[in-house]
Design a protein around this motif. Structure first.
Motif, PDB file in Angstrom:
ATOM      1  N   PHE A  73      -1.745  11.586   1.139  1.00 26.87           N
ATOM      2  CA  PHE A  73      -1.996  10.417   0.347  1.00 26.87           C
ATOM      3  C   PHE A  73      -2.093   9.255   1.248  1.00 26.87           C
ATOM      4  O   PHE A  73      -2.376   8.171   0.940  1.00 26.87           O
ATOM      5  CB  PHE A  73      -0.715  10.187  -0.697  1.00 26.87           C
ATOM      6  CG  PHE A  73      -0.917  11.028  -1.830  1.00 26.87           C
ATOM      7  CD1 PHE A  73      -1.924  11.130  -2.851  1.00 26.87           C
ATOM      8  CD2 PHE A  73      -0.072  12.147  -2.027  1.00 26.87           C
ATOM      9  CE1 PHE A  73      -1.853  11.702  -3.902  1.00 26.87           C
ATOM     10  CE2 PHE A  73      -0.089  13.044  -2.960  1.00 26.87           C
ATOM     11  CZ  PHE A  73      -0.807  12.777  -4.040  1.00 26.87           C
ATOM     12  N   GLY A  74      -1.670   9.468   2.487  1.00 31.32           N
ATOM     13  CA  GLY A  74      -1.729   8.392   3.576  1.00 31.32           C
ATOM     14  C   GLY A  74      -0.778   8.360   4.576  1.00 31.32           C
ATOM     15  O   GLY A  74       0.163   9.232   4.823  1.00 31.32           O
ATOM     16  N   GLN A 104       0.704  -1.142  -0.050  1.00 26.98           N
ATOM     17  CA  GLN A 104       0.001   0.093  -0.205  1.00 26.98           C
ATOM     18  C   GLN A 104       0.652   1.319  -0.106  1.00 26.98           C
ATOM     19  O   GLN A 104       0.452   2.312  -0.798  1.00 26.98           O
ATOM     20  CB  GLN A 104      -0.904  -0.035   1.290  1.00 26.98           C
ATOM     21  CG  GLN A 104      -1.549   1.148   1.654  1.00 26.98           C
ATOM     22  CD  GLN A 104      -2.787   1.211   2.644  1.00 26.98           C
ATOM     23  OE1 GLN A 104      -2.528   0.185   3.154  1.00 26.98           O
ATOM     24  NE2 GLN A 104      -3.053   2.101   3.053  1.00 26.98           N
ATOM     25  N   TYR A 105       1.998   1.317   0.603  1.00 27.86           N
ATOM     26  CA  TYR A 105       2.777   2.457   0.795  1.00 27.86           C
ATOM     27  C   TYR A 105       3.391   2.825  -0.602  1.00 27.86           C
ATOM     28  O   TYR A 105       3.270   3.832  -1.049  1.00 27.86           O
ATOM     29  CB  TYR A 105       4.064   2.017   1.751  1.00 27.86           C
ATOM     30  CG  TYR A 105       3.656   1.961   3.155  1.00 27.86           C
ATOM     31  CD1 TYR A 105       2.731   2.583   3.745  1.00 27.86           C
ATOM     32  CD2 TYR A 105       4.549   1.339   4.004  1.00 27.86           C
ATOM     33  CE1 TYR A 105       2.358   2.532   4.798  1.00 27.86           C
ATOM     34  CE2 TYR A 105       4.101   1.007   5.427  1.00 27.86           C
ATOM     35  CZ  TYR A 105       3.127   1.941   5.788  1.00 27.86           C
ATOM     36  OH  TYR A 105       2.789   1.537   7.254  1.00 27.86           O
ATOM     37  N   TYR A 106       3.810   1.510  -1.267  1.00 27.19           N
ATOM     38  CA  TYR A 106       4.320   2.047  -2.573  1.00 27.19           C
ATOM     39  C   TYR A 106       3.100   2.378  -3.610  1.00 27.19           C
ATOM     40  O   TYR A 106       3.522   3.186  -4.506  1.00 27.19           O
ATOM     41  CB  TYR A 106       4.994   0.874  -3.267  1.00 27.19           C
ATOM     42  CG  TYR A 106       6.656   0.752  -2.737  1.00 27.19           C
ATOM     43  CD1 TYR A 106       7.547   1.404  -3.135  1.00 27.19           C
ATOM     44  CD2 TYR A 106       6.858   0.081  -1.530  1.00 27.19           C
ATOM     45  CE1 TYR A 106       8.885   1.401  -2.856  1.00 27.19           C
ATOM     46  CE2 TYR A 106       8.173   0.203  -0.649  1.00 27.19           C
ATOM     47  CZ  TYR A 106       9.106   0.753  -1.486  1.00 27.19           C
ATOM     48  OH  TYR A 106      10.400   0.754  -0.793  1.00 27.19           O
ATOM     49  N   ALA A 107       2.118   1.793  -3.362  1.00 26.08           N
ATOM     50  CA  ALA A 107       0.989   2.392  -4.507  1.00 26.08           C
ATOM     51  C   ALA A 107       0.626   4.007  -3.940  1.00 26.08           C
ATOM     52  O   ALA A 107       0.465   4.700  -5.026  1.00 26.08           O
ATOM     53  CB  ALA A 107      -0.241   1.356  -4.012  1.00 26.08           C
ATOM     54  N   GLN A 108       0.818   4.160  -2.870  1.00 27.85           N
ATOM     55  CA  GLN A 108       0.695   5.613  -2.442  1.00 27.85           C
ATOM     56  C   GLN A 108       1.859   6.538  -3.079  1.00 27.85           C
ATOM     57  O   GLN A 108       1.651   7.723  -3.401  1.00 27.85           O
ATOM     58  CB  GLN A 108       0.573   5.924  -1.145  1.00 27.85           C
ATOM     59  CG  GLN A 108      -0.607   5.231  -0.341  1.00 27.85           C
ATOM     60  CD  GLN A 108      -0.550   5.182   1.226  1.00 27.85           C
ATOM     61  OE1 GLN A 108       0.498   5.540   1.778  1.00 27.85           O
ATOM     62  NE2 GLN A 108      -1.626   4.924   1.817  1.00 27.85           N
ATOM     63  N   GLU A 109       2.836   5.904  -2.883  1.00 22.53           N
ATOM     64  CA  GLU A 109       4.047   6.558  -3.667  1.00 22.53           C
ATOM     65  C   GLU A 109       4.036   6.894  -5.193  1.00 22.53           C
ATOM     66  O   GLU A 109       4.444   7.868  -5.453  1.00 22.53           O
ATOM     67  CB  GLU A 109       5.525   5.878  -3.353  1.00 22.53           C
ATOM     68  CG  GLU A 109       6.711   6.611  -3.673  1.00 22.53           C
ATOM     69  CD  GLU A 109       6.993   7.600  -2.667  1.00 22.53           C
ATOM     70  OE1 GLU A 109       7.616   8.681  -3.171  1.00 22.53           O
ATOM     71  OE2 GLU A 109       6.448   7.710  -1.499  1.00 22.53           O
ATOM     72  N   SER A 167       2.163  21.101  -0.853  1.00 24.47           N
ATOM     73  CA  SER A 167       0.765  20.635  -0.961  1.00 24.47           C
ATOM     74  C   SER A 167       0.622  19.265  -0.523  1.00 24.47           C
ATOM     75  O   SER A 167      -0.440  18.598  -0.207  1.00 24.47           O
ATOM     76  CB  SER A 167       0.504  20.628  -2.477  1.00 24.47           C
ATOM     77  OG  SER A 167       1.373  19.925  -3.330  1.00 24.47           O
ATOM     78  N   LEU A 168       1.726  18.408  -0.272  1.00 21.11           N
ATOM     79  CA  LEU A 168       1.851  17.158   0.516  1.00 21.11           C
ATOM     80  C   LEU A 168       1.234  16.977   2.202  1.00 21.11           C
ATOM     81  O   LEU A 168       0.376  16.199   2.382  1.00 21.11           O
ATOM     82  CB  LEU A 168       3.051  16.597   0.653  1.00 21.11           C
ATOM     83  CG  LEU A 168       3.748  15.969  -0.755  1.00 21.11           C
ATOM     84  CD1 LEU A 168       5.165  15.704  -0.591  1.00 21.11           C
ATOM     85  CD2 LEU A 168       2.816  14.936  -1.246  1.00 21.11           C
ATOM     86  N   ALA A 169       1.082  18.267   2.451  1.00 19.44           N
ATOM     87  CA  ALA A 169       0.681  18.517   3.930  1.00 19.44           C
ATOM     88  C   ALA A 169       1.303  17.485   4.988  1.00 19.44           C
ATOM     89  O   ALA A 169       0.405  16.765   5.616  1.00 19.44           O
ATOM     90  CB  ALA A 169      -0.844  18.518   3.855  1.00 19.44           C
ATOM     91  N   MET A 170       2.585  17.437   4.739  1.00 16.91           N
ATOM     92  CA  MET A 170       3.286  16.212   5.704  1.00 16.91           C
ATOM     93  C   MET A 170       3.137  16.763   7.169  1.00 16.91           C
ATOM     94  O   MET A 170       3.347  17.801   7.416  1.00 16.91           O
ATOM     95  CB  MET A 170       4.613  16.262   5.199  1.00 16.91           C
ATOM     96  CG  MET A 170       4.996  15.766   3.953  1.00 16.91           C
ATOM     97  SD  MET A 170       6.610  15.496   3.418  1.00 16.91           S
ATOM     98  CE  MET A 170       7.028  17.279   3.030  1.00 16.91           C
ATOM     99  N   VAL A 171       3.240  15.711   7.959  1.00 17.42           N
ATOM    100  CA  VAL A 171       2.989  15.560   9.334  1.00 17.42           C
ATOM    101  C   VAL A 171       3.819  14.654   9.963  1.00 17.42           C
ATOM    102  O   VAL A 171       3.648  13.441   9.801  1.00 17.42           O
ATOM    103  CB  VAL A 171       1.611  15.520  10.043  1.00 17.42           C
ATOM    104  CG1 VAL A 171       1.847  15.781  11.581  1.00 17.42           C
ATOM    105  CG2 VAL A 171       0.558  16.816   9.533  1.00 17.42           C
ATOM    106  N   ALA A 172       5.061  15.274  10.923  1.00 16.87           N
ATOM    107  CA  ALA A 172       5.837  14.014  11.515  1.00 16.87           C
ATOM    108  C   ALA A 172       5.313  13.923  12.886  1.00 16.87           C
ATOM    109  O   ALA A 172       5.028  14.899  13.690  1.00 16.87           O
ATOM    110  CB  ALA A 172       7.061  14.649  11.462  1.00 16.87           C
TER     111      ALA A 172
END
Length: 585
Positions: A547-548, A463-468, A487-492
């Motif tokens: 994306f996930g 699933q991770y690689y599909a999201q990638e 725009s990725l809106a990353m949250v760590a």
């Protein structure tokens, strides 16, 4: 393998010291060379200082003749390569504690390891002294400071009453014997863990080939075989309760090769060696199935050929209705292989395609053939072209952001396989037998896909690689790289290691190389010990975006100054690493 139509090929094998021309023909010419010729070629390469060629040929020799004589040759010649091998060896100290003779197996084990890129130093415990060795802090076992310990004990030695005197026992005595035996294993594991953080691999106990009661044994409420299986159930429960303790399914190993073929009563009585000469290599290989993941010598991705590998026939010539892929012979052989690959996928292995083929033909079969178990969503990278397969593998590794040494390659054509070995010695090439019915077994027997723990990230890797892929497509449409990142809106998220994350943290320290500031490797038990200490702090990093969830992708380990209480942020950064999947971000 599919091949370019009308491409010429004389099918002749290349000289072993020379790389063949990039294979184009489907001739399936066998490239085997007699072991004596390989030995001579290895010595020639060593004499000429051709270290890479010598290392490759030693692997080729071992695959051709994995026997004691070859083991001695391989180990000896690797001594000449020490410090010169182009592919670095992973050092590992292994201790074998035993109740039977294991010395003839050690050279086989070392040869298996060396040709897999692992340099073993082996300590063999005293005969039948395993209990004292595990419980005594001053024992030579702990001075050796092993990374992996194998406890190879037989049922006839640890629980003799169940093995030789079962018919004389009452039900209460059988239960007492089971309880006593499991209790002894508990004491040994506790004593061992108090003195060492090494990984412990325990042989499950074999059951007798001929139970004392004959066929009646299966009818009894607690027959001889069932009693020993109860012991094994208790040992397995102990392993699950103790980090870094694993069970080797010895009865299953014996069953795969045949119990009567496995045992040698004459050798047992004369040399205390219960394993027949022809089965010693199988025990060495079973030990390697644990040593590979424990040393990090595993592959993250399996790259597959298509024609005559994932299905029978050539799609470009036979068409959708002509290829063989169903539940009947011979198509069942290819479905069996696909099921084995699908099992790897669920184990967290990335799957990719590398095939010389017309893209439209191959994609139609993958998407629409009713016999396909593997679907488009299972493949993280696809190369369908007439390009050199070695170049395709380089591109796949780059696309997946993993090293070439993390790739395994499977192809029915031995010429293609040898080409990859010559051009990309870092890649693990899986040998397939001539009969497709053996393809699935060959893949399942490959130790580079073994895993001793399975994290949530492993289960979700597909699933991770599909999201990638979605991220990559989105990046192409973004006006700038900065806008793409925004725009990725990353949250760590950052947290402290716990029981539910220690496995993944250990996994990242073992496997992550591309962004690992110190490349220090830690076992699960070491991570757990540090996490519970006032002196250490073990952090994990999780990344989410539009994306996930990317899962746990980073690890930070710090050490506080002596005395603890590191106020003001004073600490030593022991480890900081990030998964290859997120380095670019």
């Amino acid at each position: 393998m599919a091949d370019q139509p009308n491409a010429p090929s004389d099918g002749s094998p290349p000289p072993p010291s020379e790389a063949p021309a990039s294979p184009r023909g489907a001739g399936h010419a066998r490239t085997e060379i007699a072991p004596q010729m390989l030995r001579a070629e290895i010595d020639r390469a060593l004499g000429a200082g051709e270290w890479s060629i010598a290392q490759g040929l030693l692997g080729r020799l071992w695959r051709a003749a994995p026997d004691p004589a070859t083991a001695g040759f391989v180990v000896g010649r690797f001594e000449q390569l020490r410090g010169k091998t182009p592919q670095p060896l992973a050092a590992c100290r292994v201790a074998i504690l035993r109740s039977f003779t294991v010395e003839p197996i050690v050279p086989l084990l070392k040869a298996c390891a060396l040709t897999a890129g692992i340099d073993l130093t082996v300590h063999v415990g005293e005969f039948n002294a395993y209990a004292q060795e595990m419980l005594s802090p001053a024992d030579a076992l702990y001075r050796f400071d092993p990374q992996v310990v194998i406890l190879a004990v037989q049922a006839r030695d640890i629980v003799p009453e169940l093995w030789t005197r079962f018919a004389d026992l009452t039900g209460a005595q059988v239960g007492a014997a089971i309880e006593r035996c499991v209790g002894e294993y508990r004491n040994w594991i506790n004593g061992f863990r108090a003195n060492s953080s090494a990984h412990l691999v325990i042989h499950a106990l074999e059951t007798p080939a001929r139970p004392a009661a004959g066929v009646l044994d299966g009818q009894l409420e607690r027959g001889q075989a069932e009693a020993i299986r109860e012991v094994n159930t208790g040992i397995a429960r102990l392993a699950r309760q103790n980090t870094g303790v694993y069970i080797l399914d010895y009865p299953g190993l014996v069953a795969r090769h045949g119990q009567f073929a496995w045992s040698d009563d004459r050798k047992w009585l004369t040399a205390r060696l219960p394993v027949g000469a022809g089965c010693l290599i199988h025990l060495a290989r079973e030990w390697m199935r644990f040593i590979h993941p424990l040393t990090g010598k595993v592959c993250k991705a399996l790259v597959c050929d298509l024609d005559n590998t994932l299905w029978g026939g050539v799609i470009g010539e036979d068409g959708m209705t002509g290829i063989r892929l169903d539940q009947e012979y011979p198509g069942a052989a290819y479905q069996n292989l696909q099921q084995a690959i699908l099992d790897l996928y669920h184990r967290g292995v990335i799957i990719a395609i590398n095939s010389k083929n017309n893209p439209a033909d191959a994609k139609e079969a993958i998407e629409n053939h009713p016999g396909m178990l593997l679907k488009p969503e299972h493949f993280a990278a696809v190369r369908l072209n007439w390009q050199d397969k070695a170049q395709n593998l380089r591109e796949i590794a780059e696309e997946l952001s993993i090293g070439l040494d993390a790739l395994a390659f499977i192809d029915d054509n031995p010429v293609e396989c040898q080409w990859i070995r010559d051009q990309l010695p870092e890649v693990t090439v899986i040998d397939l037998p001539p009969d497709p019915m053996g393809f699935a077994a060959a893949l399942r027997d490959t130790p580079v896909f073994e895993r001793l723990t399975l994290s949530a990230e492993d289960r979700s890797r597909g699933q991770y690689y599909a999201q990638e892929r979605l991220r990559t497509e989105f990046e192409k449409s973004a006006p700038s790289l900065e806008e793409f990142y925004r725009s990725l809106a990353m949250v760590a998220e950052i947290g402290m290691v716990g029981d539910d994350t220690v496995g993944r943290v250990n996994q990242l320290t073992q496997k992550t190389n591309q962004f690992n500031l110190t490349t220090r490797r830690y076992s699960e038990q070491q991570i757990s010990k540090m996490g519970a200490s006032d002196e250490w702090r073990v952090y994990w990093i999780r990344l989410r975006d539009r994306f996930g969830d990317n899962g746990l992708v980073g690890v930070g380990i710090t050490r506080l100054p002596a005395g603890g209480g590191g106020s003001g942020g004073d600490c030593e950064i022991d480890t900081f690493l990030l998964s290859c999947r997120v380095i670019g971000r």
